[in-house]
Design a protein around this motif. Structure first.
Motif, PDB file in Angstrom:
ATOM      1  N   LYS A   1     -61.350  27.481  87.264  1.00  0.00           N
ATOM      2  CA  LYS A   1     -62.010  26.455  86.253  1.00  0.00           C
ATOM      3  C   LYS A   1     -61.736  26.256  85.071  1.00  0.00           C
ATOM      4  N   ILE A   2     -61.104  27.232  84.478  1.00  0.00           N
ATOM      5  CA  ILE A   2     -60.826  27.028  83.083  1.00  0.00           C
ATOM      6  C   ILE A   2     -59.549  26.369  82.728  1.00  0.00           C
ATOM      7  N   LEU A   3     -58.574  26.555  83.779  1.00  0.00           N
ATOM      8  CA  LEU A   3     -57.168  25.941  83.677  1.00  0.00           C
ATOM      9  C   LEU A   3     -57.166  24.213  83.494  1.00  0.00           C
ATOM     10  N   ASP A   4     -56.233  24.043  82.739  1.00  0.00           N
ATOM     11  CA  ASP A   4     -55.970  22.271  82.746  1.00  0.00           C
ATOM     12  C   ASP A   4     -55.047  22.227  83.805  1.00  0.00           C
ATOM     13  N   GLU A   5     -53.781  22.760  83.763  1.00  0.00           N
ATOM     14  CA  GLU A   5     -52.660  22.877  84.411  1.00  0.00           C
ATOM     15  C   GLU A   5     -52.445  24.131  85.125  1.00  0.00           C
ATOM     16  N   VAL A   6     -51.511  24.210  86.440  1.00  0.00           N
ATOM     17  CA  VAL A   6     -51.090  25.443  86.806  1.00  0.00           C
ATOM     18  C   VAL A   6     -49.696  25.054  87.102  1.00  0.00           C
ATOM     19  N   ILE A   7     -48.766  26.272  86.755  1.00  0.00           N
ATOM     20  CA  ILE A   7     -47.469  26.310  87.354  1.00  0.00           C
ATOM     21  C   ILE A   7     -47.100  27.285  88.257  1.00  0.00           C
ATOM     22  N   PHE A   8     -46.820  26.833  89.233  1.00  0.00           N
ATOM     23  CA  PHE A   8     -46.227  27.823  90.218  1.00  0.00           C
ATOM     24  C   PHE A   8     -44.746  28.431  90.311  1.00  0.00           C
ATOM     25  N   ILE A   9     -44.521  29.693  90.247  1.00  0.00           N
ATOM     26  CA  ILE A   9     -43.372  30.160  90.091  1.00  0.00           C
ATOM     27  C   ILE A   9     -42.879  31.094  91.176  1.00  0.00           C
ATOM     28  N   ASN A  10     -41.810  31.090  91.733  1.00  0.00           N
ATOM     29  CA  ASN A  10     -41.403  31.871  92.765  1.00  0.00           C
ATOM     30  C   ASN A  10     -39.775  32.242  92.787  1.00  0.00           C
ATOM     31  N   LYS A  11     -39.527  33.344  92.514  1.00  0.00           N
ATOM     32  CA  LYS A  11     -38.060  33.853  92.771  1.00  0.00           C
ATOM     33  C   LYS A  11     -37.259  33.104  91.463  1.00  0.00           C
ATOM     34  N   GLY A  12     -37.941  32.935  90.645  1.00  0.00           N
ATOM     35  CA  GLY A  12     -37.021  32.402  89.243  1.00  0.00           C
ATOM     36  C   GLY A  12     -37.220  31.092  89.241  1.00  0.00           C
ATOM     37  N   ASN A  13     -37.794  30.253  90.359  1.00  0.00           N
ATOM     38  CA  ASN A  13     -37.829  28.745  90.138  1.00  0.00           C
ATOM     39  C   ASN A  13     -39.300  28.224  90.244  1.00  0.00           C
ATOM     40  N   ILE A  14     -39.192  27.169  89.597  1.00  0.00           N
ATOM     41  CA  ILE A  14     -40.699  26.546  89.441  1.00  0.00           C
ATOM     42  C   ILE A  14     -41.087  25.735  90.794  1.00  0.00           C
ATOM     43  N   VAL A  15     -42.125  25.964  91.616  1.00  0.00           N
ATOM     44  CA  VAL A  15     -42.089  25.335  92.619  1.00  0.00           C
ATOM     45  C   VAL A  15     -43.129  24.307  92.558  1.00  0.00           C
TER      46      VAL A  15
ATOM     47  N   LEU B   1     -50.014  30.602  84.827  1.00  0.00           N
ATOM     48  CA  LEU B   1     -48.616  30.658  85.264  1.00  0.00           C
ATOM     49  C   LEU B   1     -48.662  31.602  86.416  1.00  0.00           C
ATOM     50  N   LEU B   2     -48.521  31.053  87.668  1.00  0.00           N
ATOM     51  CA  LEU B   2     -49.088  31.802  88.985  1.00  0.00           C
ATOM     52  C   LEU B   2     -47.751  32.088  89.575  1.00  0.00           C
ATOM     53  N   GLY B   3     -47.685  33.195  90.168  1.00  0.00           N
ATOM     54  CA  GLY B   3     -46.610  33.627  91.113  1.00  0.00           C
ATOM     55  C   GLY B   3     -46.770  35.024  91.665  1.00  0.00           C
ATOM     56  N   PRO B   4     -46.105  35.376  92.576  1.00  0.00           N
ATOM     57  CA  PRO B   4     -46.234  36.929  93.160  1.00  0.00           C
ATOM     58  C   PRO B   4     -45.456  37.549  92.077  1.00  0.00           C
ATOM     59  N   ASN B   5     -45.534  38.820  92.435  1.00  0.00           N
ATOM     60  CA  ASN B   5     -44.734  39.978  91.656  1.00  0.00           C
ATOM     61  C   ASN B   5     -43.234  39.735  91.699  1.00  0.00           C
ATOM     62  N   GLY B   6     -42.440  39.913  90.669  1.00  0.00           N
ATOM     63  CA  GLY B   6     -41.000  39.550  90.706  1.00  0.00           C
ATOM     64  C   GLY B   6     -40.772  38.021  90.891  1.00  0.00           C
ATOM     65  N   SER B   7     -41.666  37.327  90.479  1.00  0.00           N
ATOM     66  CA  SER B   7     -41.294  35.927  90.557  1.00  0.00           C
ATOM     67  C   SER B   7     -40.717  35.310  89.132  1.00  0.00           C
ATOM     68  N   GLY B   8     -40.646  36.126  88.088  1.00  0.00           N
ATOM     69  CA  GLY B   8     -40.086  35.696  86.748  1.00  0.00           C
ATOM     70  C   GLY B   8     -41.185  35.395  85.948  1.00  0.00           C
ATOM     71  N   LYS B   9     -42.596  35.614  86.287  1.00  0.00           N
ATOM     72  CA  LYS B   9     -43.581  35.422  85.284  1.00  0.00           C
ATOM     73  C   LYS B   9     -43.532  36.336  83.921  1.00  0.00           C
ATOM     74  N   SER B  10     -43.223  37.683  84.084  1.00  0.00           N
ATOM     75  CA  SER B  10     -43.193  38.444  83.025  1.00  0.00           C
ATOM     76  C   SER B  10     -41.725  38.148  82.068  1.00  0.00           C
ATOM     77  N   THR B  11     -40.846  37.656  82.928  1.00  0.00           N
ATOM     78  CA  THR B  11     -39.527  37.511  82.502  1.00  0.00           C
ATOM     79  C   THR B  11     -39.570  36.371  81.409  1.00  0.00           C
ATOM     80  N   MET B  12     -40.231  35.432  81.762  1.00  0.00           N
ATOM     81  CA  MET B  12     -40.302  34.087  80.896  1.00  0.00           C
ATOM     82  C   MET B  12     -41.318  34.484  79.840  1.00  0.00           C
ATOM     83  N   ILE B  13     -42.445  35.203  80.004  1.00  0.00           N
ATOM     84  CA  ILE B  13     -43.058  35.344  78.927  1.00  0.00           C
ATOM     85  C   ILE B  13     -42.620  36.594  77.844  1.00  0.00           C
ATOM     86  N   LYS B  14     -41.680  37.469  78.222  1.00  0.00           N
ATOM     87  CA  LYS B  14     -40.935  38.370  77.300  1.00  0.00           C
ATOM     88  C   LYS B  14     -39.890  37.177  76.559  1.00  0.00           C
ATOM     89  N   LEU B  15     -39.365  36.359  77.375  1.00  0.00           N
ATOM     90  CA  LEU B  15     -38.360  35.570  76.598  1.00  0.00           C
ATOM     91  C   LEU B  15     -39.129  34.667  75.683  1.00  0.00           C
TER      92      LEU B  15
END
Lengths: 232, 122, 264
Positions: free
Chosen positions: A192-206, A35-49
């Protein structure tokens, strides 16, 4: 139930900030996902949810088809970005603690990993360096036989040698019934250990794709693509 | 062995190539049993799913076969391995010749240079 | 699950209380020794020892309050909260565990305090005085009949409910304080005082509408038996009052922890 994690029109609004903007996502079982994205992108929020630490403003988040609660907490193993262990306890105490509250905790695995990383289990957590505490936390989290692992910056504060060991542990722990979601900035190490990646930015999946697809179609590493997509 | 994986190409196809090398060079001999997917993935520090994909590819290419309960094995078909080895060798040779062409040597000159280099070696 | 939480809560807190209790008993014995010997050259050490004893008692009281606040805050609303709230445990179970342990130590502290004073003061003289006192008290108590037991029972219930209610009132205030990111302490304190004010207002409103009835009731108590009944009723009302407010604080705390949790 094919998907271990599902977000359905998930919205989370904090005063002054729309952290997640109607996110739709499905993460299948048996994958290692970044789950990749800059600070404030919503990563931590999603994890906390996903952990039930906060509740959605609207929409749903489902773990194995259930809303976050006691049943999901039994199958989710969470590694937060900060040290969250009870300072005054020893490592042995913490292991007993995890055994007491989690039926899927594997004591032997924990002790093995502690030994490999050279951590003395009789020490109090208070006396340990930050890096050692983080290793202990990771070991405790990975010693659970959970169905979903949520790792928030698991290799951030650790030296490169330990980093490799941690990544190897994550791979070694892999089982096709569990999913590991890693939220991190250190993409090139983890790619190299990831199967898939999700880019997230400003609360949206990019972007949501497999690592190999990205490399095949973009002819560049995920790290390079990330820099492009999130150029400042 | 060091798994040298580049970051801008799909991992699984690089794994296919590297395992092929291990087979044709005899490090994984004909008929031998391969380590488990998990072990191989751990050695290469890659995701087990990716390793699985690479091994499946090699299976469909005929270099590996799996027995349900016993695991994966290198094919016993020595000819097949020889074939693969030769075609890999041919790619190297063709690449070499292309490179020599870029330097300005034609095929015959390239061969002569190789022979003299080989003699010096001995 | 509650039992497990209790186990760890007690583990975490006994490291603080038990040494203090031990220290108190030690000084009780030291003082007892000084008192028994009663020598002139021991006057100053005796004064010091007695002062230390009193300081420890005060310390234990303060400590009980501080630990009650600190355990709730640290274990649920700081980094440790990330661990606590991801355990497969209902939110209210956490609050229950903390309340019960707060009650436990409050009661224990009181008992240890009383016992230590006893240990210190007990000698032939005091034993005699105590026997005389008991020989007057017990018949008086028995003359009350069943009412006597009811009053004692109500008293115990009141102490338990009041302690639990006091603890959860503090928890509610701390949780409200936690919602403010910059001024946790001030907001928490303000909330606690605010609760007091609201309680007063409600009691005044209720009391003033009932005051005449209450006056009449108590004026009509003339016999010992009816006086005892009066005490029973009064205690009962106190229990009800404490229960109602305690329950309110309990639901408030749980609701906020479930919906408004703000872990940084």
């Amino acid at each position: 139930m094919e998907n271990i994690l599902e977000c359905q029109n998930l919205v989370k609004f904090f005063p002054g900030c729309l952290a997640l903007n109607s996110v739709n996502l499905a993460v299948p079982k048996g994958k290692i996902v970044g789950l990749l994205g800059p600070n404030g992108s919503g990563k931590s929020t999603m994890i906390k949810l996903a952990n039930g630490l906060i509740t959605p403003t609207s929409g749903k988040i489902l773990i194995n088809g259930m809303e976050p609660g006691i049943e999901t907490k039994k199958i989710v193993s969470y590694l937060p970005e900060r040290t969250y262990l009870n300072d005054w306890m020893t490592v042995n105490n913490m292991i007993e603690f995890f055994c007491d509250f989690y039926t899927d905790f594997n004591k032997q695995k924990a002790y093995d990993m502690l030994q490999r990383l050279g951590v003395d289990p009789s020490l109090r957590l208070k006396t340990m360096s930050k890096g050692t505490k983080e290793k202990v936390q990771l070991i405790l989290v990975m010693s659970r036989e959970a169905e979903l692992y949520l790792l928030d910056e698991p290799i951030g504060g650790v030296d490169p040698a330990a980093r490799d060991y941690i990544l190897d542990t994550i791979i070694g722990n892999y089982n096709e019934n569990a999913t590991i979601i890693i939220s991190t900035h250190l993409i090139s190490d983890v790619e190299k250990i990831l199967d898939e990646v999700i880019f997230i930015n400003k609360g949206n999946i990019v972007l949501a794709s497999t690592v190999d697809d990205i490399r095949e179609h973009e002819n560049k590493s995920v790290d390079a693509l990330f820099r492009e997509v999130f150029k400042c | 062995m060091a798994w040298n994986l580049k970051s801008d190409r799909p991992i699984y196809s690089q794994l296919v190539e590297q395992i092929e090398l291990l087979i044709v060079s005899g490090i994984y001999p004909a008929g031998s049993k391969l380590p488990s997917v998990r072990d191989m993935a751990g050695e290469a520090s890659v995701n087990p799913n990716t390793m699985q994909r690479a091994l499946s590819q090699l299976e469909s290419d005929g270099l590996l076969f799996s027995q349900r309960t016993s695991g994966r094995f290198v094919t016993e078909d020595v000819d097949k391995i020889m074939q693969t080895k030769n075609s890999l060798a041919m790619s190297i040779i063709n690449e070499f010749i292309d490179n020599m062409n870029n330097l300005g040597y034609n095929r015959q000159q390239a061969v002569t240079l190789i022979e003299s280099a080989a003699e010096e070696e001995i | 699950m509650l039992r497990k939480l209790l186990k760890y809560e007690i583990k975490a807190t006994s490291r603080i209380y038990l040494p203090m209790y031990a220290l108190l008993i030690v000084f009780a014995l030291i003082n007892k020794f000084f008192i028994a010997v009663n020598a002139d050259y021991l006057k100053i050490p005796m004064m010091i020892a007695m002062t230390v004893f009193v300081v420890i008692i005060v310390g234990i009281c303060v400590m009980t309050l501080v630990v009650t606040i600190q355990r709730f805050n640290k274990n649920l609303l700081t980094d440790e909260g990330y661990l606590s709230f991801t355990l497969p445990v209902k939110v209210h179970t956490h609050v229950d565990a903390k309340m019960i342990v707060a009650l436990l130590w409050s009661v224990l502290s009181a008992i240890v305090g009383v016992v230590s004073v006893f240990v210190m003061a007990i000698n032939e003289d005091t034993i005699q005085k105590w026997s005389k006192f008991m020989s007057e008290l017990i018949p008086a108590f028995n003359s009350l009949g069943a009412a006597g037991y009811v009053i004692v029972l109500e008293g115990i219930i009141l102490v338990v409910v009041a302690t639990l209610s006091a603890a959860v009132k503090i928890y509610a205030a701390i949780t409200i304080g936690n919602m403010s990111s910059k001024h946790r302490l001030l907001v928490g304190l303000g909330a606690y005082l605010g609760f007091g004010v609201i309680e007063q207002i409600i009691v005044s409103i209720f009391g003033s509408s009932m005051s005449s009835r209450i006056e009449i009731y108590f004026r009509n108590l003339d016999t010992i038996a009816s006086k005892a009944a009066g005490a029973e009723t009064a205690l009962l009302w106190l229990i009800v009052y404490t229960l109602i407010f305690g329950a309110l604080y309990y639901f408030l705390t749980n609701w906020m922890l479930k919906k408004k949790l703000n872990l940084e």
